[in-house]
Design an enzyme around this catalytic site. Sequence first.
Site: not given
Lengths: 294, 294, 294, 294
Positions: D65-66, D96, D171, D246
């Site tokens: 998901l975003p 993420t 990450k 982002k």
Amino acid sequence: MANIAFIGLGNMGGPMAINLIKAGHHVCVYDLSAQAVIDVVENGAGTASSAQEAVTNAEVIVSMLPAGKHVTSLYTGENGLVNHIKEGALVIDSSTIDVASVKAVGEALAQAGIEFIDAPVSGGVGGAKAGTLSFMVGGSKAAFEKAQPILASMGKNLFHAGDLGAGQVAKVCNNMLLSVLMVGTSEALQLGIANGLDPKVLSEIMSKSSGSNWTLDVYNPCPEVMEGVPSSNNYDGGFMVDLMAKDLGLAMDTAVSSQSSTPMGALARSLYAMHSGAGNGSKDFSSIFNLFNK
Amino acid sequence: MANIAFIGLGNMGGPMAINLIKAGHHVCVYDLSAQAVIDVVENGAGTASSAQEAVTNAEVIVSMLPAGKHVTSLYTGENGLVNHIKEGALVIDSSTIDVASVKAVGEALAQAGIEFIDAPVSGGVGGAKAGTLSFMVGGSKAAFEKAQPILASMGKNLFHAGDLGAGQVAKVCNNMLLSVLMVGTSEALQLGIANGLDPKVLSEIMSKSSGSNWTLDVYNPCPEVMEGVPSSNNYDGGFMVDLMAKDLGLAMDTAVSSQSSTPMGALARSLYAMHSGAGNGSKDFSSIFNLFNK
Amino acid sequence: MANIAFIGLGNMGGPMAINLIKAGHHVCVYDLSAQAVIDVVENGAGTASSAQEAVTNAEVIVSMLPAGKHVTSLYTGENGLVNHIKEGALVIDSSTIDVASVKAVGEALAQAGIEFIDAPVSGGVGGAKAGTLSFMVGGSKAAFEKAQPILASMGKNLFHAGDLGAGQVAKVCNNMLLSVLMVGTSEALQLGIANGLDPKVLSEIMSKSSGSNWTLDVYNPCPEVMEGVPSSNNYDGGFMVDLMAKDLGLAMDTAVSSQSSTPMGALARSLYAMHSGAGNGSKDFSSIFNLFNK
Amino acid sequence: MANIAFIGLGNMGGPMAINLIKAGHHVCVYDLSAQAVIDVVENGAGTASSAQEAVTNAEVIVSMLPAGKHVTSLYTGENGLVNHIKEGALVIDSSTIDVASVKAVGEALAQAGIEFIDAPVSGGVGGAKAGTLSFMVGGSKAAFEKAQPILASMGKNLFHAGDLGAGQVAKVCNNMLLSVLMVGTSEALQLGIANGLDPKVLSEIMSKSSGSNWTLDVYNPCPEVMEGVPSSNNYDGGFMVDLMAKDLGLAMDTAVSSQSSTPMGALARSLYAMHSGAGNGSKDFSSIFNLFNK
């Protein structure tokens, strides 16, 4: 004169509450620290056994807390004040916190018929004691006007920055800029010193030229240039590095969430984090000057 | 009143020479551009067929040239003025150049019995015309005092920054700081705008708070906040991006040669180089505001 | 095998000269330090009473000096080698210096019929001893080819970067990038550590992902992640902070003179200047890792 | 072979689900977009009328998901999956997102007897389709081992970064470093070009020297240096500027909350925000190269 509840009696909140008392308001205070309460009660405040009790009869509630989570919890958490404050009352939160928390609390209070403004301050502990704080206020024009006589008992400059949350945005912008002024002034003075200039002479020249800025003119970071400022007092007192780092964290949150580019503000945050990490967290923020020492 | 030779009649030098004439000095001018010479002669200057001839009888020589290599070449290059200026004369170089060139030229002139001061200016073309420039002077106290009546005909604020070269160092420090103020102010205003604030309101708040600085208070980079500044005139006029980039290049030279750490000044230089590279070199330096637009 | 004169027998030049001898060349050396000369003579070099004498019969001259001013003075200063080197000889300057000095010396030598290439190296003292240096060469293709057998005696990778000066530009670009890799890797590792990650695990993950880079993969700045690198040896040995700071100074000169925007390179220079100013100038450049410690 | 529910079938999630099907798993999918569901159903997936229904019988749930708020809402919001997933099931969230959301969701699931790992990926849409993604996993060793056969159907490199949340931290660190590599490489190449170097030659030199890094070696940002990369395809495809922005926002959140100093990462975020603000948000992130163009 108003019935006021004051929640949060730290280094800032304590003297602010006392100034409200001095102005003739009836003030009931609450803090988790008994000692903090005693200090203000000795100055004429009433007190209560809980925050909930303190706000019961208040027309105006002022809060001064460390971070967004404390404000959120106080007003809208379990047994939150939203269920204890009288309809029609005005809540003034002077904490420096994130805009999202301001908006969430404001909405919850509005649904209960309670007015809310964010009113963070600048001016430090000195300004809190002297009653010369600046208030940057977000909220409706009506609420701002209603708050003015209260705020005027604690501060000198009252700014209506815009809608709810705008007070926090204005403070974040100002303090981000302040950090850039301080770092830039420190770099420029050290560059001059490294090239043989007397920092007093250089400060005077730049203050009368286009380099003029608040940190150079009235809060010079170089020791022995100016009297009565932290740099001439071993960087004691003033505005702590860790508080500036906190405000710069809020500035970065604001920049990230609005996808704003703030390269200098971001650099200042990292330099203050570095300076704090090296053990200078409780020194005045002008001590960043030493980062450029050789 | 003195016999003055003035070399270099550009946008700055021309009006400076005219102000010397207006003050009653006898001024002989020289420039490679015939048109530049004519403009000043029409205001009462004498002229000469070469720089060498212009300085022959001068008690004071003023020069205003683009870069260190021009100053070095003029005074100490082939057929340099060092061999044509009278012993005991005073040379005032108002160019903004590197300190190494200042010191080399100063030494050569000193060996010929000629006094030399570096006296770069701030205040722009407007200040040059109005005779309100600031002079930042490096050189002996005696030479500074001797130069004062001359400088006072062209400027308002006369600062003795220190020994030879100190004028350049002071100017470089001031303009590096100025660039940081401008970028920091631009970031802060854009951050406020992106979060819903009116830039006029935010400017007023910060100007009365610790964010106060020259660029915010009198040279606001946001269009429509202030009248009579370049930002409200499509960023025309004022102090060009490419001139700021040049001064920041000198600042970096000074920082590198003295092993000084200037992270914000260095960032400002790269941002101005970026802004110029995108085609904005001839706009006013407050146009850096647009780099943070969304 | 060639008649070679080698000028400048420091930490790098000494072992480079010895490798030329080992390869069978006839090498005549000169250095201001008698001890430096003795060390190389013991390995089979001839010597001379002056640089002028050393180059008299040389077909190839190699120089390894600290800065542009030394190279300029050696070849084109008073009693410069330009008047002592045989016409048709090849000069290889392996110093890391500014491009302007390279071009000025190259022109003067060309007028005397002497070929010139700039051939700065990377690989450090270890590479100099092992004969595994990389040479980044600027100059004509013909001169590069002529130099190859000589360079191959001292190094492993020979790059023809372009025209005269291109070797210096390539080195400056590479080392500026290297500094950014080192700072960026240090920040990323410290961010991971501050959030509970094991730096060994994080290094392995990033090395196999898009974060892979020379400093992370073979020169890890975090102590105890990798054996045999300076970070696991108290940051002793390796490539000194002050040498990186010098190279970043050259990078800034190059950026300023070409009006290039290099925000990260500029930030790295200021951080290395800061780190050196705090007393770490003689540590390995990976010690910048500690700037981000908490 | 496992019963798997897959929630979130975007550019990444779609091909990941298909690879699970190809590996022989029984996969039931759900997405708000009917079209996204159809594409995967055509490849053999089952589907459900809601996320709640999709997970009813699943032993493993994968979500992609975003942002953190979507993950939080899906699992612990109103009618959250925590009340629909079988006890003993394993949830793999490959989104993420911020660490705080990971931990909050993980705690809520743990109380319901459901295992949870954060497993963000790198490798982009290409890697998702080819089944060559890298997974950076946070969670217990047991949960990581249980997840391995599932993850191996979708990716090539499986890393156990540490406890719950460590996958996100790894990450964030990697992508922050990646952005620094990209900006630093772009600056260095442009500095070389501005000084006359061929970017192909300079790339080759630095790739074989200490400037070697992933962006230079396999994803060169300069057009025409390398085939098959976005820079040679008008910066189309690849990893979008807005996605990098982002991720850098998450990096700043992580840095602020841990009081970490990350000057280069912070600078990269501001440069990417600037680049996006100028209209380049949907280009590949290597297009930052153009910011340094002249």
